[in-house]
Design an enzyme around this catalytic site. Structure first.
Site, PDB file in Angstrom:
ATOM      1  N   GLU A  27      30.994 -13.717 -11.729  1.00  0.00           N
ATOM      2  CA  GLU A  27      29.870 -13.657 -11.837  1.00  0.00           C
ATOM      3  C   GLU A  27      28.910 -14.599 -10.955  1.00  0.00           C
ATOM      4  OE1 GLU A  27      28.926 -14.150 -16.207  1.00  0.00           O
ATOM      5  OE2 GLU A  27      29.780 -11.853 -16.426  1.00  0.00           O
ATOM      6  N   ASN A  28      27.501 -14.489 -10.955  1.00  0.00           N
ATOM      7  CA  ASN A  28      26.618 -15.067 -10.116  1.00  0.00           C
ATOM      8  C   ASN A  28      25.377 -15.628 -10.735  1.00  0.00           C
ATOM      9  OD1 ASN A  28      24.514 -15.540  -7.737  1.00  0.00           O
ATOM     10  ND2 ASN A  28      26.543 -15.856  -7.102  1.00  0.00           N
ATOM     11  N   ALA A  29      24.552 -16.654 -10.583  1.00  0.00           N
ATOM     12  CA  ALA A  29      23.577 -16.971 -11.170  1.00  0.00           C
ATOM     13  C   ALA A  29      22.502 -15.875 -10.577  1.00  0.00           C
ATOM     14  CB  ALA A  29      22.964 -18.316 -10.686  1.00  0.00           C
ATOM     15  N   TYR A  52      22.514 -12.539 -11.170  1.00  0.00           N
ATOM     16  CA  TYR A  52      23.094 -11.792 -11.839  1.00  0.00           C
ATOM     17  C   TYR A  52      23.882 -10.618 -11.196  1.00  0.00           C
ATOM     18  CZ  TYR A  52      21.718 -14.355 -16.100  1.00  0.00           C
ATOM     19  OH  TYR A  52      21.578 -15.263 -17.009  1.00  0.00           O
ATOM     20  N   CYS A 100      32.903  -6.903 -10.952  1.00  0.00           N
ATOM     21  CA  CYS A 100      33.967  -6.617 -12.016  1.00  0.00           C
ATOM     22  C   CYS A 100      35.263  -6.967 -11.758  1.00  0.00           C
ATOM     23  CB  CYS A 100      33.859  -4.977 -12.548  1.00  0.00           C
ATOM     24  SG  CYS A 100      32.233  -4.698 -13.235  1.00  0.00           S
ATOM     25  N   ASN A 118      36.604 -10.634 -13.337  1.00  0.00           N
ATOM     26  CA  ASN A 118      35.092 -10.610 -13.102  1.00  0.00           C
ATOM     27  C   ASN A 118      34.683 -12.060 -12.665  1.00  0.00           C
ATOM     28  OD1 ASN A 118      35.388 -11.314 -15.920  1.00  0.00           O
ATOM     29  ND2 ASN A 118      33.352 -10.698 -16.349  1.00  0.00           N
ATOM     30  N   GLU A 123      37.853  -4.968 -12.214  1.00  0.00           N
ATOM     31  CA  GLU A 123      38.501  -3.879 -11.423  1.00  0.00           C
ATOM     32  C   GLU A 123      38.527  -3.881  -9.916  1.00  0.00           C
ATOM     33  OE1 GLU A 123      36.495  -3.957 -14.031  1.00  0.00           O
ATOM     34  OE2 GLU A 123      36.891  -2.256 -15.428  1.00  0.00           O
ATOM     35  N   CYS A 176      33.093   0.070 -16.014  1.00  0.00           N
ATOM     36  CA  CYS A 176      31.703   0.738 -15.863  1.00  0.00           C
ATOM     37  C   CYS A 176      31.593   1.718 -14.669  1.00  0.00           C
ATOM     38  CB  CYS A 176      30.776  -0.576 -15.263  1.00  0.00           C
ATOM     39  SG  CYS A 176      31.096  -0.931 -13.904  1.00  0.00           S
ATOM     40  N   CYS A 190      32.564   0.991 -11.078  1.00  0.00           N
ATOM     41  CA  CYS A 190      33.999   0.764 -11.107  1.00  0.00           C
ATOM     42  C   CYS A 190      34.746   2.212 -11.050  1.00  0.00           C
ATOM     43  CB  CYS A 190      34.749  -0.448 -12.090  1.00  0.00           C
ATOM     44  SG  CYS A 190      34.317  -1.861 -11.709  1.00  0.00           S
TER      45      CYS A 190
END
Ligand code: THU
Length: 160
Positions: free
Chosen positions: A63-65, A67, A72, A61, A74, A111, A114
């Site tokens: 992520e980013n500031a 959000y 993910c 995964n 997958e 999730c 995905c």
């Protein structure tokens, strides 16, 4: 009123019960958690998939500031695999999650987004993709994404 039931079969394997091929992608999914970029959730997810030609592709995964822009594990792995090897069906995908200093005792479930992307893989290649959900207490295996997403919206749904 009519009623019907939908059943999904899930098999739980200990490491010693998995085939060598499956154990390999489970271990690579665990390893992939190390490359997770998850400063916001601290929840490290790794994925490893096997293509029909035996090639393995991994992802984690990211992520980013901002959000919602994160991706993910997958989908990171699947999209990269389909970019690199567009003619290769994905036959199996393993997922593992690491948080609070240990692998999750119970498997984490992909999730909804995905699952939908995983379903497209099966529909695209007309071939089931086994999904292996690693948990420290055992790896839960389903033989098709359809077991995780019993009602399917696929390409054909658009033309009916
Ligand atoms: N996450 C995954 O990468 N895969 C899953 O199956 C569940 C959730 C990620 C998204 C986010 O970076 C973090 O885990 C917490 O939700």
């Amino acid at each position: 009123m009519e009623k019907y039931e939908i059943k999904s079969e899930v098999c739980i394997f200990q490491d010693s019960e998995l085939s060598a091929e499956d154990l390999e992608i489970v271990n690579l999914a665990k390893e992939a958690t190390k490359n997770s970029y998850s400063p916001y959730s601290q929840f490290k997810v790794g994925a490893a998939l096997r293509l029909a030609n035996g090639t393995i592709v991994t992802g984690s995964n990211q992520e980013n500031a901002s959000y919602p822009l994160g991706l993910c594990a997958e989908r990171t792995a699947i999209f990269h695999a389909q970019h690199m090897y567009p003619d290769q069906p994905i036959v199996a995908l393993a997922i593992a999650a690491y948080a609070n200093g240990h692998f999750h005792p119970e498997p984490i479930s992909p999730c909804g987004a995905c699952r939908q992307v995983m379903l497209e893989v099966e529909d695209r290649y007309k071939r089931p993709m086994r999904v292996l959900l690693y948990g420290a207490s055992g790896t839960h295996v389903v033989s098709s994404v359809k077991s995780l997403l019993p009602f399917q919206f696929v390409n054909e749904s658009l033309t009916k």
